[in-house]
Write a protein that holds these residues in place. Structure first.
Motif, PDB file in Angstrom:
ATOM      1  N   THR A   3       0.831  -1.204   0.000  1.00  0.00           N
ATOM      2  CA  THR A   3       0.000   0.000   0.000  1.00  0.00           C
ATOM      3  C   THR A   3       0.860   1.247   0.000  1.00  0.00           C
ATOM      4  OG1 THR A   3      -1.719  -1.179   1.196  1.00  0.00           O
ATOM      5  CG2 THR A   3      -1.821   1.227   1.214  1.00  0.00           C
ATOM      6  N   ARG A   4       1.931   1.228   0.796  1.00  0.00           N
ATOM      7  CA  ARG A   4       2.819   2.382   0.851  1.00  0.00           C
ATOM      8  C   ARG A   4       3.509   2.607  -0.487  1.00  0.00           C
ATOM      9  NH1 ARG A   4       6.579   2.000   6.042  1.00  0.00           N
ATOM     10  NH2 ARG A   4       7.258   4.003   5.142  1.00  0.00           N
ATOM     11  N   ARG A   5       3.942   1.519  -1.141  1.00  0.00           N
ATOM     12  CA  ARG A   5       4.572   1.663  -2.447  1.00  0.00           C
ATOM     13  C   ARG A   5       3.595   2.199  -3.481  1.00  0.00           C
ATOM     14  NH1 ARG A   5       7.967  -4.036  -2.864  1.00  0.00           N
ATOM     15  NH2 ARG A   5       9.622  -3.465  -1.347  1.00  0.00           N
ATOM     16  N   PHE A   6       2.345   1.720  -3.424  1.00  0.00           N
ATOM     17  CA  PHE A   6       1.335   2.191  -4.357  1.00  0.00           C
ATOM     18  C   PHE A   6       1.080   3.682  -4.171  1.00  0.00           C
ATOM     19  CE2 PHE A   6      -3.198   2.987  -5.308  1.00  0.00           C
ATOM     20  CZ  PHE A   6      -3.173   2.729  -6.668  1.00  0.00           C
ATOM     21  N   ARG A   7       0.982   4.105  -2.924  1.00  0.00           N
ATOM     22  CA  ARG A   7       0.763   5.524  -2.641  1.00  0.00           C
ATOM     23  C   ARG A   7       1.950   6.362  -3.094  1.00  0.00           C
ATOM     24  NH1 ARG A   7      -1.816   5.147   3.497  1.00  0.00           N
ATOM     25  NH2 ARG A   7      -3.906   4.422   2.848  1.00  0.00           N
ATOM     26  N   LEU A   8       3.151   5.837  -2.927  1.00  0.00           N
ATOM     27  CA  LEU A   8       4.337   6.556  -3.369  1.00  0.00           C
ATOM     28  C   LEU A   8       4.314   6.751  -4.876  1.00  0.00           C
ATOM     29  CD1 LEU A   8       7.069   7.803  -2.687  1.00  0.00           C
ATOM     30  CD2 LEU A   8       8.101   5.525  -2.922  1.00  0.00           C
ATOM     31  N   ARG A   9       3.944   5.675  -5.619  1.00  0.00           N
ATOM     32  CA  ARG A   9       3.855   5.791  -7.069  1.00  0.00           C
ATOM     33  C   ARG A   9       2.792   6.808  -7.469  1.00  0.00           C
ATOM     34  NH1 ARG A   9       4.512   0.065  -7.115  1.00  0.00           N
ATOM     35  NH2 ARG A   9       2.265  -0.192  -7.386  1.00  0.00           N
ATOM     36  N   GLN A  10       1.700   6.834  -6.715  1.00  0.00           N
ATOM     37  CA  GLN A  10       0.640   7.805  -7.000  1.00  0.00           C
ATOM     38  C   GLN A  10       1.140   9.235  -6.834  1.00  0.00           C
ATOM     39  OE1 GLN A  10      -2.662   6.463  -4.446  1.00  0.00           O
ATOM     40  NE2 GLN A  10      -3.846   6.219  -6.318  1.00  0.00           N
ATOM     41  N   LEU A  11       2.002   9.461  -5.870  1.00  0.00           N
ATOM     42  CA  LEU A  11       2.531  10.804  -5.635  1.00  0.00           C
ATOM     43  C   LEU A  11       3.623  11.181  -6.621  1.00  0.00           C
ATOM     44  CD1 LEU A  11       2.758  10.814  -1.726  1.00  0.00           C
ATOM     45  CD2 LEU A  11       1.116  12.049  -3.159  1.00  0.00           C
ATOM     46  N   LEU A  12       4.326  10.191  -7.161  1.00  0.00           N
ATOM     47  CA  LEU A  12       5.442  10.485  -8.048  1.00  0.00           C
ATOM     48  C   LEU A  12       4.979  11.166  -9.332  1.00  0.00           C
ATOM     49  CD1 LEU A  12       7.741   7.329  -7.724  1.00  0.00           C
ATOM     50  CD2 LEU A  12       8.243   9.678  -7.014  1.00  0.00           C
ATOM     51  N   VAL A  13       3.852  10.743  -9.871  1.00  0.00           N
ATOM     52  CA  VAL A  13       3.383  11.332 -11.129  1.00  0.00           C
ATOM     53  C   VAL A  13       3.025  12.805 -10.956  1.00  0.00           C
ATOM     54  CG1 VAL A  13       1.595  11.251 -12.907  1.00  0.00           C
ATOM     55  CG2 VAL A  13       2.652   9.141 -12.124  1.00  0.00           C
ATOM     56  N   PRO A  14       2.187  13.181  -9.984  1.00  0.00           N
ATOM     57  CA  PRO A  14       1.935  14.620  -9.797  1.00  0.00           C
ATOM     58  C   PRO A  14       3.197  15.415  -9.499  1.00  0.00           C
ATOM     59  CG  PRO A  14       0.321  13.327  -8.594  1.00  0.00           C
ATOM     60  CD  PRO A  14       1.362  12.371  -9.070  1.00  0.00           C
ATOM     61  N   ALA A  15       4.102  14.829  -8.719  1.00  0.00           N
ATOM     62  CA  ALA A  15       5.346  15.537  -8.406  1.00  0.00           C
ATOM     63  C   ALA A  15       6.168  15.766  -9.670  1.00  0.00           C
ATOM     64  CB  ALA A  15       6.161  14.753  -7.379  1.00  0.00           C
ATOM     65  N   ALA A  16       6.230  14.763 -10.533  1.00  0.00           N
ATOM     66  CA  ALA A  16       6.963  14.906 -11.785  1.00  0.00           C
ATOM     67  C   ALA A  16       6.316  15.948 -12.684  1.00  0.00           C
ATOM     68  CB  ALA A  16       7.038  13.555 -12.500  1.00  0.00           C
ATOM     69  N   VAL A  17       4.996  15.953 -12.738  1.00  0.00           N
ATOM     70  CA  VAL A  17       4.280  16.925 -13.577  1.00  0.00           C
ATOM     71  C   VAL A  17       4.502  18.344 -13.062  1.00  0.00           C
ATOM     72  CG1 VAL A  17       1.971  17.732 -14.215  1.00  0.00           C
ATOM     73  CG2 VAL A  17       2.560  15.325 -14.459  1.00  0.00           C
ATOM     74  N   ALA A  18       4.420  18.536 -11.749  1.00  0.00           N
ATOM     75  CA  ALA A  18       4.657  19.863 -11.177  1.00  0.00           C
ATOM     76  C   ALA A  18       6.091  20.319 -11.444  1.00  0.00           C
ATOM     77  CB  ALA A  18       4.367  19.851  -9.680  1.00  0.00           C
ATOM     78  N   THR A  19       7.044  19.417 -11.318  1.00  0.00           N
ATOM     79  CA  THR A  19       8.438  19.756 -11.603  1.00  0.00           C
ATOM     80  C   THR A  19       8.611  20.138 -13.064  1.00  0.00           C
ATOM     81  OG1 THR A  19       9.181  18.234  -9.869  1.00  0.00           O
ATOM     82  CG2 THR A  19      10.806  18.904 -11.521  1.00  0.00           C
ATOM     83  N   ALA A  20       7.931  19.417 -13.954  1.00  0.00           N
ATOM     84  CA  ALA A  20       8.018  19.724 -15.383  1.00  0.00           C
ATOM     85  C   ALA A  20       7.407  21.092 -15.696  1.00  0.00           C
ATOM     86  CB  ALA A  20       7.317  18.645 -16.192  1.00  0.00           C
ATOM     87  N   GLY A  21       6.299  21.415 -15.030  1.00  0.00           N
ATOM     88  CA  GLY A  21       5.699  22.733 -15.236  1.00  0.00           C
ATOM     89  C   GLY A  21       6.648  23.842 -14.825  1.00  0.00           C
ATOM     90  N   PHE A  22       7.309  23.669 -13.691  1.00  0.00           N
ATOM     91  CA  PHE A  22       8.286  24.677 -13.264  1.00  0.00           C
ATOM     92  C   PHE A  22       9.477  24.708 -14.218  1.00  0.00           C
ATOM     93  CE2 PHE A  22      11.886  26.278 -10.831  1.00  0.00           C
ATOM     94  CZ  PHE A  22      11.344  27.450 -10.303  1.00  0.00           C
ATOM     95  N   ALA A  23       9.857  23.552 -14.747  1.00  0.00           N
ATOM     96  CA  ALA A  23      10.967  23.503 -15.711  1.00  0.00           C
ATOM     97  C   ALA A  23      10.614  24.292 -16.975  1.00  0.00           C
ATOM     98  CB  ALA A  23      11.301  22.056 -16.058  1.00  0.00           C
ATOM     99  N   LEU A  24       9.349  24.253 -17.387  1.00  0.00           N
ATOM    100  CA  LEU A  24       8.945  25.043 -18.551  1.00  0.00           C
ATOM    101  C   LEU A  24       9.089  26.536 -18.263  1.00  0.00           C
ATOM    102  CD1 LEU A  24       7.827  25.009 -21.413  1.00  0.00           C
ATOM    103  CD2 LEU A  24       5.514  25.007 -20.444  1.00  0.00           C
TER     104      LEU A  24
END
Length: 508
Positions: A3-24
């Motif tokens: 469950t913890r790993r699944f939740r971590l994966r769920q958070l990784l995608v939004p975190a990556a998207v937010a980082t990409a937005g700031f990178a733009l």
């Protein structure tokens, strides 16, 4: 543990998207990191691939917020002390919702064959939509405006900002698809061919078009043009009560230019451009100070200001100003700034805009291109906010403009990045139409831009400085000028068609 790993994966995608937005944002002017833009877009494209539309909407909105909040930080610099963060947050949030809509559309069309192409088309189509609505749209933050120093910039000569934005998005979408192919372990050459074409074709086309850009004058020769940056006090909203200071600073700057010319320190220009909002004139258009400066210089001026007409209408204009006849030919700004020059919902707007009380009536926009015959130049004009829109200089060049100018007043925004972002738009317009562009700003950045987008002279922010340069004059037409709005409508229709087909297949 699972469950913890699944939740971590769920958070990784939004975190990556937010980082990409700031990178733009980090890829945007004044930073020359144009190559980051397709990488940032690739993260968004990969994140929404295979998702439901509502998930695509959420991820797109997050990407938009991470990009637009820092990009539009100049709104907070401008209004924050008196109105708090709400104008800045409100504008960024509304624009981020458009990016969210793009994310939803990207998730939907990602199910089609040639998905990278449809993903790019949908995103750029939504960019065009938010450049038109609401209240006349807000084109700030288009992908094309990250490319002022990039390999994709030459594509502006083929299809304007739409072509450049498509190149960024298609390259990014192709990279995302390559990532998926790698993850799937695909060994089929056909599976790799499409994404590779999506990545390499825009790069190859940009490199192929680059040699066609040059700065040679046409048969019209060259003109010597001066731009006066008289500077302004860095007061933010306090500048609302300093119209007289703006005028005096720029008259003094023009007088100094006249002294330098008479002393032989600089050659006499053929034309002098003064920024937006230097003057303020009633129906009689009287301004002895300007006439005196024009007489000392011995050349005509192009000068911006507010004019009250005999019909009682207020307009933001640029006038040709001659020593003996005063105000002559004129251009009226076509795209007015919402909640500043035109104010919808005035009772509500008073909570977020200081211009409600300054202007008791909306300014009136023009629907005609700005082209003034001044000296040896047929001058195409876009005032400040105009430069963000595709139609202004297209109309001027079609009417025979041989040189373009952007008179602007950015003194409201302090030492923010706003002026650099606007200069990047001028660079794109130079390449789009194959014309030199002279930017004349009250407090910077003033600049001389060559037809290939190169900035050959520029000023610092909040300095008093005059620029003078020999610039090429041209009457030739680029494919982008000839096509006008065709690329935008083609992309919009293609995006609509792709969304309809994908939706029908999804229901099937």
């Amino acid at each position: 543990m699972r469950t913890r790993r699944f939740r971590l994966r769920q958070l990784l995608v939004p975190a990556a998207v937010a980082t990409a937005g700031f990178a733009l944002y980090a890829a945007s002017p004044p930073r020359p990191a144009w190559w980051v833009a397709p990488l940032a877009f690739a993260v968004l494209a990969a994140a929404v691939r295979g998702r439901r539309m509502r998930t695509g909407f959420g991820l797109g909105t997050l990407f938009g917020l991470a990009f637009l909040l820092p990009l539009l930080g100049w709104l907070q610099d401008f209004l924050g002390a008196d109105f708090g963060p709400w104008p800045w947050l409100g504008v960024a949030a509304v624009q981020a919702l458009f990016v969210g809509a793009a994310g939803a559309g990207m998730a939907l069309v990602g199910r089609l064959r040639a998905a990278p192409a449809w993903t790019a088309v949908v995103f750029v189509a939504v960019e065009s939509l938010r450049s038109a609505v609401p209240f006349g749209g807000f084109p700030w933050g288009r992908l094309a405006f990250t490319q002022a120093n990039g390999l994709f910039l030459p594509l502006a000569s083929l299809g304007g900002a739409v072509a450049v934005g498509l190149a960024v998005a298609l390259t990014g979408s192709g990279l995302a698809e390559l990532g998926w192919r790698l993850r799937e372990g695909s060994r089929s050459p056909r599976a790799w061919a499409g994404p590779l074409v999506a990545v390499l074709a825009p790069v190859a086309l940009g490199a192929a078009v680059l040699p066609s850009l040059d700065n040679a004058p046409g048969p019209e020769g060259t003109a010597r043009v001066a731009a006066v940056q008289g500077n302004a006090p860095n007061l933010g909203l306090g500048l609302l009560s300093e119209d007289a200071v703006l005028r005096e600073n720029h008259l003094r700057g023009a007088e100094r230019l006249a002294e330098d010319v008479q002393a032989g320190a600089v050659p006499r220009p053929d034309l002098v451009v003064l920024p937006e909002q230097v003057g303020s004139w009633g129906p009689d258009r009287s301004d002895p100070g300007l006439s005196r400066v024009a007489e000392r210089l011995g050349v005509p001026l192009a000068v911006g200001g507010l004019s009250l007409d005999p019909d009682g209408q207020l307009r933001n204009r640029v006038f040709e100003w001659q020593a003996d006849t005063g105000a002559g030919q004129q251009y009226t700004k076509q795209h007015l700034v919402p909640f500043a020059e035109t104010i919808p919902m005035r009772p509500v707007a008073r909570l977020v805009s200081p211009f409600v009380d300054r202007f008791q009536q909306d300014m009136v926009a023009a629907d005609e291109p700005g082209v003034l015959d001044i000296g040896p130049v047929r001058l195409g004009i876009g005032i400040c906010y105009d430069v963000a829109y595709d139609d202004v200089f297209t109309g001027a060049v079609r009417e025979g403009a041989t040189l373009l100018t952007v008179p602007t007043n950015n003194a409201w925004y302090g030492h923010s990045e706003m002026s650099h972002q606007q200069l990047a738009m001028s660079q794109l317009r130079a390449v789009e139409h194959g014309r030199a562009v002279v930017v004349s700003a009250t407090s910077g950045v003033s600049a001389v831009v060559q037809p290939d987008g190169t900035v050959v002279q520029s000023t610092d922010l909040f300095t008093e400085q005059n620029l003078i340069a020999d610039v090429p004059l041209r009457s030739s037409t680029t494919p982008a000028t000839w096509l006008g709005g065709v690329p935008m409508w083609a992309v919009a229709l293609a995006a609509a068609g792709a969304v309809v087909v994908a939706a029908r297949r999804g229901r099937g």
